[in-house]
Design a protein around this motif. Structure first.
Motif, PDB file in Angstrom:
ATOM      1  N   GLN A  97      38.832  91.128  -3.315  1.00 32.89           N
ATOM      2  CA  GLN A  97      39.643  90.085  -2.703  1.00 32.89           C
ATOM      3  C   GLN A  97      39.458  90.155  -1.194  1.00 32.89           C
ATOM      4  O   GLN A  97      39.263  91.227  -0.637  1.00 32.89           O
ATOM      5  CB  GLN A  97      41.132  90.288  -2.999  1.00 32.89           C
ATOM      6  CG  GLN A  97      41.482  90.245  -4.462  1.00 32.89           C
ATOM      7  CD  GLN A  97      42.924  90.634  -4.703  1.00 32.89           C
ATOM      8  OE1 GLN A  97      43.407  91.570  -4.098  1.00 32.89           O
ATOM      9  NE2 GLN A  97      43.587  89.915  -5.581  1.00 32.89           N
ATOM     10  N   GLN A  98      39.543  89.000  -0.546  1.00 28.65           N
ATOM     11  CA  GLN A  98      39.547  88.986   0.909  1.00 28.65           C
ATOM     12  C   GLN A  98      41.002  88.890   1.354  1.00 28.65           C
ATOM     13  O   GLN A  98      41.706  87.940   1.017  1.00 28.65           O
ATOM     14  CB  GLN A  98      38.737  87.826   1.469  1.00 28.65           C
ATOM     15  CG  GLN A  98      38.593  87.912   2.970  1.00 28.65           C
ATOM     16  CD  GLN A  98      37.659  86.853   3.520  1.00 28.65           C
ATOM     17  OE1 GLN A  98      37.503  85.795   2.943  1.00 28.65           O
ATOM     18  NE2 GLN A  98      37.050  87.156   4.651  1.00 28.65           N
ATOM     19  N   GLU A 132      46.332  92.593  -8.360  1.00 30.92           N
ATOM     20  CA  GLU A 132      46.083  91.406  -7.557  1.00 30.92           C
ATOM     21  C   GLU A 132      46.872  91.325  -6.255  1.00 30.92           C
ATOM     22  O   GLU A 132      46.303  91.252  -5.187  1.00 30.92           O
ATOM     23  CB  GLU A 132      46.356  90.177  -8.420  1.00 30.92           C
ATOM     24  CG  GLU A 132      45.887  88.898  -7.787  1.00 30.92           C
ATOM     25  CD  GLU A 132      45.934  87.768  -8.766  1.00 30.92           C
ATOM     26  OE1 GLU A 132      46.518  86.747  -8.419  1.00 30.92           O
ATOM     27  OE2 GLU A 132      45.400  87.922  -9.859  1.00 30.92           O
ATOM     28  N   LEU A 160      43.119  85.649   0.912  1.00 27.45           N
ATOM     29  CA  LEU A 160      42.402  84.423   1.224  1.00 27.45           C
ATOM     30  C   LEU A 160      41.565  83.948   0.046  1.00 27.45           C
ATOM     31  O   LEU A 160      41.417  82.750  -0.181  1.00 27.45           O
ATOM     32  CB  LEU A 160      41.506  84.618   2.446  1.00 27.45           C
ATOM     33  CG  LEU A 160      42.227  84.930   3.751  1.00 27.45           C
ATOM     34  CD1 LEU A 160      41.217  85.187   4.849  1.00 27.45           C
ATOM     35  CD2 LEU A 160      43.158  83.786   4.131  1.00 27.45           C
ATOM     36  N   SER A 161      40.971  84.888  -0.704  1.00 28.55           N
ATOM     37  CA  SER A 161      40.170  84.513  -1.862  1.00 28.55           C
ATOM     38  C   SER A 161      40.089  85.672  -2.833  1.00 28.55           C
ATOM     39  O   SER A 161      40.152  86.833  -2.454  1.00 28.55           O
ATOM     40  CB  SER A 161      38.760  84.068  -1.434  1.00 28.55           C
ATOM     41  OG  SER A 161      38.107  85.110  -0.763  1.00 28.55           O
ATOM     42  N   ASP A 162      39.964  85.318  -4.087  1.00 29.23           N
ATOM     43  CA  ASP A 162      39.826  86.303  -5.162  1.00 29.23           C
ATOM     44  C   ASP A 162      38.385  86.344  -5.638  1.00 29.23           C
ATOM     45  O   ASP A 162      37.609  85.423  -5.430  1.00 29.23           O
ATOM     46  CB  ASP A 162      40.708  85.916  -6.363  1.00 29.23           C
ATOM     47  CG  ASP A 162      42.173  86.193  -6.113  1.00 29.23           C
ATOM     48  OD1 ASP A 162      42.472  87.171  -5.408  1.00 29.23           O
ATOM     49  OD2 ASP A 162      43.011  85.438  -6.632  1.00 29.23           O
ATOM     50  N   ASN A 163      38.067  87.438  -6.315  1.00 27.75           N
ATOM     51  CA  ASN A 163      36.783  87.598  -6.996  1.00 27.75           C
ATOM     52  C   ASN A 163      35.590  87.392  -6.076  1.00 27.75           C
ATOM     53  O   ASN A 163      34.692  86.607  -6.347  1.00 27.75           O
ATOM     54  CB  ASN A 163      36.691  86.654  -8.205  1.00 27.75           C
ATOM     55  CG  ASN A 163      37.794  86.928  -9.193  1.00 27.75           C
ATOM     56  OD1 ASN A 163      38.148  88.072  -9.437  1.00 27.75           O
ATOM     57  ND2 ASN A 163      38.355  85.877  -9.763  1.00 27.75           N
ATOM     58  N   ILE A 164      35.593  88.108  -4.965  1.00 27.25           N
ATOM     59  CA  ILE A 164      34.457  88.085  -4.052  1.00 27.25           C
ATOM     60  C   ILE A 164      33.295  88.787  -4.755  1.00 27.25           C
ATOM     61  O   ILE A 164      33.450  89.896  -5.262  1.00 27.25           O
ATOM     62  CB  ILE A 164      34.795  88.813  -2.734  1.00 27.25           C
ATOM     63  CG1 ILE A 164      35.898  88.042  -2.009  1.00 27.25           C
ATOM     64  CG2 ILE A 164      33.559  88.959  -1.856  1.00 27.25           C
ATOM     65  CD1 ILE A 164      36.417  88.764  -0.795  1.00 27.25           C
ATOM     66  N   GLU A 203      37.961  93.299   2.822  1.00 30.55           N
ATOM     67  CA  GLU A 203      37.695  93.083   1.409  1.00 30.55           C
ATOM     68  C   GLU A 203      38.268  94.276   0.669  1.00 30.55           C
ATOM     69  O   GLU A 203      37.999  95.427   1.012  1.00 30.55           O
ATOM     70  CB  GLU A 203      36.202  92.944   1.151  1.00 30.55           C
ATOM     71  CG  GLU A 203      35.646  91.648   1.694  1.00 30.55           C
ATOM     72  CD  GLU A 203      34.183  91.433   1.354  1.00 30.55           C
ATOM     73  OE1 GLU A 203      33.661  92.119   0.442  1.00 30.55           O
ATOM     74  OE2 GLU A 203      33.564  90.588   2.005  1.00 30.55           O
TER      75      GLU A 203
END
Length: 103
Positions: free
Chosen positions: A72-73, A7, A94-98, A68
């Motif tokens: 993740q981003q 992560e 910025l975000s998980d699980n794209i 990406e």
């Protein structure tokens, strides 16, 4: 080359890569200053070798990369002094699980 990590390990890897670049500049006979174009070429080369796609936005005092990676981003901001000399960076997820195209 950047491998598939967990992560937050990508952020640790970015920090490590930049630190290694800084340490390489401490060698005798080399200027300890990292120039903007030198650091960006180096990071973009690593991303290309690792097949990491990214977008780049640049101003004289800051460059922002969005990528990406591992679903993740990730955002990497590089900050410069006098439009040319690296001073610091910030890397965040910025975000998980794209969602991927296969989902």
């Amino acid at each position: 080359m950047i491998k598939d990590y967990g992560e937050n390990v990508i952020i640790e890897k970015i920090d490590k890569v930049i630190k290694e670049k800084q340490e390489s500049k401490l060698a005798p006979g080399k200027s300890p200053t990292i120039k903007k174009n030198e650091l960006e070429r180096y990071l973009e080369g690593l991303a290309k070798a690792s097949s990491i796609q990214f977008t780049k936005q640049s101003t004289p005092l800051k460059t922002t990369y969005l990528a990406e990676y591992n679903n993740q981003q990730v955002q990497l901001e590089l900050f410069y002094r006098y439009s040319n000399f690296y001073t610091r960076h910030q890397a965040i997820i910025l975000s998980d699980n794209i969602p991927t195209n296969s989902e």
